[in-house]
Design a protein around this motif. Structure first.
Motif, PDB file in Angstrom:
ATOM      1  N   VAL A  40      12.555 138.115  51.501  1.00 24.66           N
ATOM      2  CA  VAL A  40      12.494 136.659  51.430  1.00 24.66           C
ATOM      3  C   VAL A  40      12.876 136.247  50.014  1.00 24.66           C
ATOM      4  O   VAL A  40      12.345 136.802  49.045  1.00 24.66           O
ATOM      5  N   ARG A  41      13.820 135.333  49.926  1.00 23.65           N
ATOM      6  CA  ARG A  41      14.202 134.851  48.588  1.00 23.65           C
ATOM      7  C   ARG A  41      13.968 133.349  48.520  1.00 23.65           C
ATOM      8  O   ARG A  41      14.435 132.606  49.383  1.00 23.65           O
ATOM      9  N   ILE A  42      13.270 132.953  47.484  1.00 23.97           N
ATOM     10  CA  ILE A  42      12.995 131.538  47.278  1.00 23.97           C
ATOM     11  C   ILE A  42      13.694 131.152  45.986  1.00 23.97           C
ATOM     12  O   ILE A  42      13.439 131.748  44.939  1.00 23.97           O
ATOM     13  N   ARG A  43      14.622 130.200  46.099  1.00 20.58           N
ATOM     14  CA  ARG A  43      15.488 129.878  44.950  1.00 20.58           C
ATOM     15  C   ARG A  43      15.360 128.410  44.590  1.00 20.58           C
ATOM     16  O   ARG A  43      15.774 127.547  45.358  1.00 20.58           O
ATOM     17  N   GLY A  44      14.749 128.153  43.446  1.00 23.54           N
ATOM     18  CA  GLY A  44      14.665 126.785  42.923  1.00 23.54           C
ATOM     19  C   GLY A  44      14.102 125.779  43.919  1.00 23.54           C
ATOM     20  O   GLY A  44      14.590 124.659  44.012  1.00 23.54           O
ATOM     21  N   ASP A  58      -0.159 123.964  39.493  1.00 24.03           N
ATOM     22  CA  ASP A  58       0.519 122.669  39.415  1.00 24.03           C
ATOM     23  C   ASP A  58       1.985 122.722  39.846  1.00 24.03           C
ATOM     24  O   ASP A  58       2.850 122.113  39.215  1.00 24.03           O
ATOM     25  N   GLY A  59       2.277 123.462  40.902  1.00 23.71           N
ATOM     26  CA  GLY A  59       3.619 123.438  41.465  1.00 23.71           C
ATOM     27  C   GLY A  59       4.647 124.303  40.762  1.00 23.71           C
ATOM     28  O   GLY A  59       5.832 124.163  41.025  1.00 23.71           O
ATOM     29  N   ILE A  60       4.210 125.154  39.840  1.00 30.00           N
ATOM     30  CA  ILE A  60       5.157 126.099  39.243  1.00 30.00           C
ATOM     31  C   ILE A  60       4.569 127.512  39.319  1.00 30.00           C
ATOM     32  O   ILE A  60       3.370 127.673  39.503  1.00 30.00           O
ATOM     33  N   VAL A  61       5.434 128.501  39.178  1.00 29.51           N
ATOM     34  CA  VAL A  61       4.960 129.876  39.122  1.00 29.51           C
ATOM     35  C   VAL A  61       4.608 130.176  37.674  1.00 29.51           C
ATOM     36  O   VAL A  61       5.446 130.080  36.794  1.00 29.51           O
ATOM     37  N   GLU A  62       3.345 130.520  37.427  1.00 24.14           N
ATOM     38  CA  GLU A  62       2.931 130.836  36.061  1.00 24.14           C
ATOM     39  C   GLU A  62       3.341 132.257  35.705  1.00 24.14           C
ATOM     40  O   GLU A  62       3.791 132.524  34.604  1.00 24.14           O
ATOM     41  N   GLN A  63       3.164 133.162  36.666  1.00 24.71           N
ATOM     42  CA  GLN A  63       3.532 134.555  36.409  1.00 24.71           C
ATOM     43  C   GLN A  63       3.578 135.296  37.733  1.00 24.71           C
ATOM     44  O   GLN A  63       2.819 135.000  38.644  1.00 24.71           O
ATOM     45  N   ALA A  64       4.474 136.238  37.840  1.00 25.36           N
ATOM     46  CA  ALA A  64       4.533 137.080  39.021  1.00 25.36           C
ATOM     47  C   ALA A  64       4.599 138.517  38.574  1.00 25.36           C
ATOM     48  O   ALA A  64       5.263 138.835  37.588  1.00 25.36           O
ATOM     49  N   PHE A  80       6.489 114.820  48.259  1.00 23.03           N
ATOM     50  CA  PHE A  80       5.935 113.964  49.301  1.00 23.03           C
ATOM     51  C   PHE A  80       6.107 112.538  48.797  1.00 23.03           C
ATOM     52  O   PHE A  80       5.425 112.134  47.856  1.00 23.03           O
ATOM     53  N   GLY A  81       7.046 111.814  49.380  1.00 21.57           N
ATOM     54  CA  GLY A  81       7.360 110.493  48.856  1.00 21.57           C
ATOM     55  C   GLY A  81       7.928 110.648  47.462  1.00 21.57           C
ATOM     56  O   GLY A  81       8.871 111.409  47.246  1.00 21.57           O
ATOM     57  N   ASN A  82       7.324 109.963  46.492  1.00 25.16           N
ATOM     58  CA  ASN A  82       7.827 110.045  45.120  1.00 25.16           C
ATOM     59  C   ASN A  82       7.138 111.126  44.310  1.00 25.16           C
ATOM     60  O   ASN A  82       7.468 111.351  43.154  1.00 25.16           O
ATOM     61  N   VAL A  83       6.151 111.753  44.918  1.00 22.44           N
ATOM     62  CA  VAL A  83       5.372 112.714  44.160  1.00 22.44           C
ATOM     63  C   VAL A  83       5.929 114.111  44.385  1.00 22.44           C
ATOM     64  O   VAL A  83       5.976 114.599  45.505  1.00 22.44           O
ATOM     65  N   GLU A  84       6.373 114.733  43.297  1.00 18.04           N
ATOM     66  CA  GLU A  84       6.865 116.103  43.438  1.00 18.04           C
ATOM     67  C   GLU A  84       5.687 117.049  43.261  1.00 18.04           C
ATOM     68  O   GLU A  84       4.968 116.973  42.270  1.00 18.04           O
ATOM     69  N   VAL A  85       5.467 117.911  44.252  1.00 15.89           N
ATOM     70  CA  VAL A  85       4.322 118.817  44.165  1.00 15.89           C
ATOM     71  C   VAL A  85       4.747 120.240  43.833  1.00 15.89           C
ATOM     72  O   VAL A  85       3.951 121.029  43.337  1.00 15.89           O
ATOM     73  N   ILE A  86       5.991 120.580  44.127  1.00 20.53           N
ATOM     74  CA  ILE A  86       6.498 121.898  43.731  1.00 20.53           C
ATOM     75  C   ILE A  86       7.754 121.669  42.908  1.00 20.53           C
ATOM     76  O   ILE A  86       8.692 121.013  43.352  1.00 20.53           O
ATOM     77  N   HIS A  87       7.734 122.198  41.672  1.00 14.94           N
ATOM     78  CA  HIS A  87       8.786 121.833  40.726  1.00 14.94           C
ATOM     79  C   HIS A  87       9.743 122.979  40.484  1.00 14.94           C
ATOM     80  O   HIS A  87       9.872 123.457  39.355  1.00 14.94           O
ATOM     81  N   GLY A  88      10.395 123.458  41.493  1.00 16.29           N
ATOM     82  CA  GLY A  88      11.382 124.507  41.258  1.00 16.29           C
ATOM     83  C   GLY A  88      10.739 125.866  41.144  1.00 16.29           C
ATOM     84  O   GLY A  88      10.347 126.283  40.056  1.00 16.29           O
ATOM     85  N   VAL A  89      10.621 126.536  42.281  1.00 17.59           N
ATOM     86  CA  VAL A  89       9.949 127.825  42.303  1.00 17.59           C
ATOM     87  C   VAL A  89      10.950 128.901  42.712  1.00 17.59           C
ATOM     88  O   VAL A  89      11.739 128.701  43.629  1.00 17.59           O
ATOM     89  N   ASP A  90      10.945 130.017  41.978  1.00 21.92           N
ATOM     90  CA  ASP A  90      11.771 131.167  42.346  1.00 21.92           C
ATOM     91  C   ASP A  90      10.860 132.353  42.596  1.00 21.92           C
ATOM     92  O   ASP A  90      10.079 132.717  41.720  1.00 21.92           O
TER      93      ASP A  90
END
Lengths: 303, 357
Positions: free
Chosen positions: B4-8, B209-215, B13-23
Motif C-alpha cells: 500500500v502506498r500513500i502519497r501526499g 494533528d494530521g501529519i506523520v511525526e515519525q515512522a 471536511f469542508g474548509n477544515v483540513e484534517v490530514i495535511h499531506g501524508v506519505d
C-alpha cells in the motif's frame, strides 16, 4: 418501606424490592397499589372500552328493545343476530369491507415502499439539502386533510379517477408518507453506520445494503409504520366521502353512515353491527404486531 | 497480498483540513500500526484506504493500482471495526459468508472458506449462533473471521480491541499477531494505544494533528524519537522532560533547569553550550546514584509498586520525574533520593521546534 413480612400481597414483592426497583416501594402494599395502580387503570379501561361495549350491545339488541325506554339501556334481554344478518345479506357490506381492504392494503404498501426509500435516502445518503427535504416532508404532514381534500378533488377529477378505488389508493399516501417517512427516519438512524460501511466493503451495493441489511433490521419500524398507515386508511372518512359516490365503491366508514341512515331514520342495530365488524380487522392486525409496535416506539437495533 | 502506498494524501471536511499531506509506504505482508492521540487523523486515513472517505488530494495505491476513485468493494480490502459491525440479524456463519455470497461464489467454496476461517479462530462451535449470543471476544473473532474469509489483499483494523476488557485485549493482541504471522496479509492497524502499537507492529507510524511525526520500527522509535511528541507518546510510563539550558563551561556538560537544578549531560553535548533545550530521559534510564556519580536530587512524591517493578514519582525542578526500578527499594514519600540518568540514554530536543538534536 411500608411492607410487613407475611402480608399476602408483599410476600413475593419483598424480593423484588431488593433489586434496583426501590423507588417503586410504595406500590408494594395492596391498598396503596389499589389506589395508585388498579383504580386509575380501571377508569382508563372503562373510558376506553365503553364505546365498544355500547356498540356491541346495540348491535345485538332487537329493534323493540332499542326503542323501548322502559327497559334497562345497559343490558340486553333477548339478544339477536338479526342486524348482522341484515347487514351481510341485505346490504353491500361484504363489498364495502372488500373495498376498504383493497384500498387500505394498497395505499399502505405504496406508502411504505415510498417512505422506506425516502427515509433511507434522507438519513444515509450524503447530499446537500437532505435535512431540508426531511423538514419539508414533515411540514407536509402538518397540512390538515380537511384543507387538502379540495385541491386533491380537482386532481382526482382531472385524472378521471373519481369514484374509483384508485382515487383513494393514490390520495391516502399524501397523509401516510410524511408520517411513515419520519418514523422510519428515526428507525434507520438507530442502525449503526458501521454496519453499512462494513457491507459496502464486503461488496454490497446500496440496494443490497438496503434490502439485506437495513430492511431486515428495521422490521419493527416498518411494521409500526405499516400498522399506522393501515389503521389510518381503514378509518379514513373525508377523502372516502368526497371522492367516492357510488355505493359499490364505498369504504366501510362512509358506507355505514350513508347507506344505513335513511333520511332521519337511523338503523342503529345494523349501524353498530357494521361499525363493530369494521373494527375487527384493525384489532386483528394490532394483536399480531403489538410487540413489534411497542418495541419500535421504545427501542432501537441491538447488536 | 499487496503493498500500500500513500502519497501526499490530504483530507478536508469542508474548509477544515484534517490530514495535511501524508506519505506512508507499506510493503507486502507488513503489519503497520497507525498510532496517535484521538483526532490525529489516523482513522480518517484508514477510512480513505478502505474507500469510505473521499481522498481530497494525493494518491492511495493498493497493489500498484491507484484506488482513489474506486468504490470500497473493488479495492479488495477487509476491515474490522471497533464495534465489530456484525450483522445482528445473521448467524455467525452468514456473517462470515456474506461477502462471498454477494460475489456469487459457489456454495461449496463458501462453506469451505468459512469452515477454514472458523477453524483458525476457534469459532466452529458458534457458527449457528447470533452475534448477540456471543461474548465480546468471540464477536471480535467473528469480525476477524469475516475479514479472513475474503482473503483480501489488505486487512484494515480500526481500533478493534478498544471495546474489550484489559485482559481480553492482551489475549486478542497476541491472537491478531499470530494470525498475521500465519496469513502474512498486509495489515494496517489503527489504535490510540501505544502499547498495542509497540507489541504488534512491524512498523509504527506515529500521527499527530494530521501529519506523520515519525515512522519506523517500534524499538527504533522508542530509542530514537525524532521529536518531543513521539518521545512523549511512545513508551509507558512516558519519558520525563525538563526544560533548561545546556552549560558546558566551568565543569562537565549539564543542563541548567529552573531553581538552579542541574542535570548531568554526556560530554558529547558540550558543543551545544548555551542552547535552550528540552531534556528527555526515560523512567527506566534513571538509577539510584552511587557515591561520586553525577546525579540530581529529588523528593519522592508517590511510590507505586506493581510487583514486577516499582514506579517512583518524584519532584525535580518544579516538575515530576518518573523512575522505574526492577529491584525493590525501601522508598518513603517525602524523603530525598539521588537519581542518576544514564548519560548515553539522554535525549535532547530543541526547545523551539521540539526536534531531536
Amino acid at each position: 418501606m411500608t411492607t410487613s413480612p407475611g402480608h399476602p400481597a408483599t410476600g413475593p414483592a419483598t424480593g423484588v424490592a431488593r433489586d434496583d426497583s426501590e423507588g417503586m416501594d410504595y406500590l408494594m402494599s395492596l391498598p396503596r397499589r389499589t389506589v395508585t395502580v388498579y383504580l386509575p387503570l380501571l377508569c382508563f379501561l372503562i373510558v376506553l372500552l365503553f364505546p365498544f361495549y355500547w356498540m356491541g350491545l346495540t348491535s345485538v339488541k332487537p329493534n323493540e328493545e332499542l326503542i323501548d325506554r322502559s327497559l334497562n339501556p345497559w343490558w340486553v334481554v333477548d339478544p339477536t343476530i338479526a342486524h348482522y344478518f341484515h347487514l351481510i345479506v341485505n346490504t353491500d357490506y361484504p363489498l364495502w369491507m372488500w373495498n376498504t381492504m383493497v384500498v387500505a392494503v394498497s395505499a399502505t404498501l405504496l406508502s411504505i415502499v415510498a417512505s422506506v426509500m425516502a427515509a433511507y435516502a434522507i438519513v444515509r445518503i450524503r447530499y446537500s439539502g437532505s435535512r431540508w427535504v426531511g423538514g419539508m416532508i414533515f411540514m407536509a404532514y402538518l397540512v390538515p386533510p380537511s384543507i387538502l381534500f379540495i385541491p386533491l378533488a380537482l386532481v382526482v377529477f382531472q385524472y378521471g379517477l373519481f369514484d374509483s378505488p384508485m382515487a383513494l389508493i393514490l390520495t391516502y399516501p399524501t397523509i401516510l408518507i410524511p408520517f411513515s417517512t419520519w418514523l422510519l427516519m428515526g428507525y434507520f438512524k438507530s442502525i449503526p453506520y458501521e454496519l453499512e460501511e462494513c457491507a459496502l466493503i464486503d461488496g454490497a451495493s446500496r440496494w443490497q445494503i438496503l434490502t439485506r441489511i437495513v430492511l431486515p433490521l428495521s422490521v419493527p419500524g416498518i411494521i409500526s409504520a405499516g400498522i399506522f398507515a393501515f389503521t389510518l386508511c381503514w378509518n379514513e372518512f373525508i377523502y372516502a366521502l368526497v371522492f367516492i359516490s357510488s355505493s359499490e365503491n364505498k369504504t366501510v366508514p362512509v358506507a355505514v353512515l350513508s347507506e344505513l341512515v335513511e333520511g332521519d331514520i337511523y338503523h342503529w342495530g345494523p349501524l353498530m353491527a357494521g361499525a363493530l365488524l369494521g373494527s375487527v380487522p384493525v384489532c386483528i392486525v394490532y394483536s399480531f404486531f403489538v410487540e413489534h409496535y411497542v418495541s419500535s416506539m421504545t427501542g432501537a437495533v441491538k447488536e | 497480498m499487496a503493498e500500500v502506498r500513500i502519497r501526499g494524501v490530504r483530507k478536508s471536511f469542508g474548509n477544515v483540513e484534517v490530514i495535511h499531506g501524508v506519505d506512508v509506504d507499506i510493503s507486502d505482508g507488513e503489519f503497520v500500526v497507525l498510532v496517535g492521540p484521538s483526532g490525529c487523523g489516523k482513522s480518517t486515513l484508514l477510512r480513505m484506504i478502505a474507500g469510505l472517505e473521499r481522498i481530497t488530494d494525493g494518491e492511495v495505491m493498493i497493489g500498484g493500482r491507484v484506488v482513489n476513485q474506486m468504490p470500497p468493494k473493488e479495492r479488495d480490502v477487509a476491515m474490522v471495526f471497533q464495534n465489530y459491525a456484525l450483522y445482528p440479524h445473521m448467524k455467525v456463519y452468514d456473517n462470515m459468508a456474506f461477502s462471498m455470497k454477494l460475489r456469487g461464489a459457489e456454495k461449496s467454496e463458501v462453506d469451505q472458506r468459512v469452515q477454514k476461517a472458523a477453524d483458525i479462530l476457534g469459532l466452529t462451535p458458534f457458527l449457528e449462533r447470533y452475534p448477540r449470543q456471543l461474548s465480546g471476544g468471540q464477536r471480535q473473532r467473528v469480525a476477524m473471521g469475516r475479514a479472513i474469509v475474503r482473503d483480501p489483499q489488505v486487512f484494515l483494523f480500526d481500533e478493534p480491541l478498544s471495546n474489550l476488557d484489559a485482559k481480553l485485549r492482551v489475549q486478542m493482541r497476541t491472537e491478531i499477531k499470530e494470525l498475521h504471522q500465519r496469513l502474512k496479509t498486509t495489515s494496517v492497524y489503527v489504535t490510540h494505544d501505544q502499547i498495542e502499537a509497540m507489541t504488534m507492529a512491524d512498523r509504527i507510524v506515529v500521527m499527530h494533528d494530521g501529519i506523520v511525526e515519525q515512522a519506523g520500527e517500534p524499538l527504533d522509535l522508542y530509542d530514537n524519537p525524532t521529536n518531543t511528541f513521539v518521545a512523549g507518546f511512545i513508551g509507558s510510563p512516558a519519558m520525563n522532560f525538563v526544560r533548561g539550558t545546556v552549560r558546558a563551561n566551568g565543569g562537565p556538560a549539564r543542563l541548567e533547569a529552573k531553581d538552579g537544578v542541574a542535570l548531568p549531560l554526556g560530554d558529547g553535548w558540550s558543543g551545544q553550550d548555551g542552547r535552550s533545550v528540552v531534556y528527555g530521559i526515560r523512567p527506566e534510564h534513571l538509577v539510584l546514584a552511587e557515591a561520586g556519580q553525577r546525579s540530581v536530587e529529588s523528593e519522592i512524591a508517590v511510590v507505586e509498586p506493581t510487583g514486577a517493578e516499582t514506579l517512583l514519582v518524584s519532584r525535580v525542578a518544579g516538575g515530576e520525574f518518573q523512575a522505574v526500578f526492577r529491584e525493590r527499594h525501601a522508598f518513603r514519600p517525602g524523603t530525598r533520593v539521588q537519581l542518576a540518568p544514564l548519560l548515553d540514554k539522554v535525549h535532547l530536543f530543541d526547545a523551539e521546534t521540539g526536534q531531536r538534536l
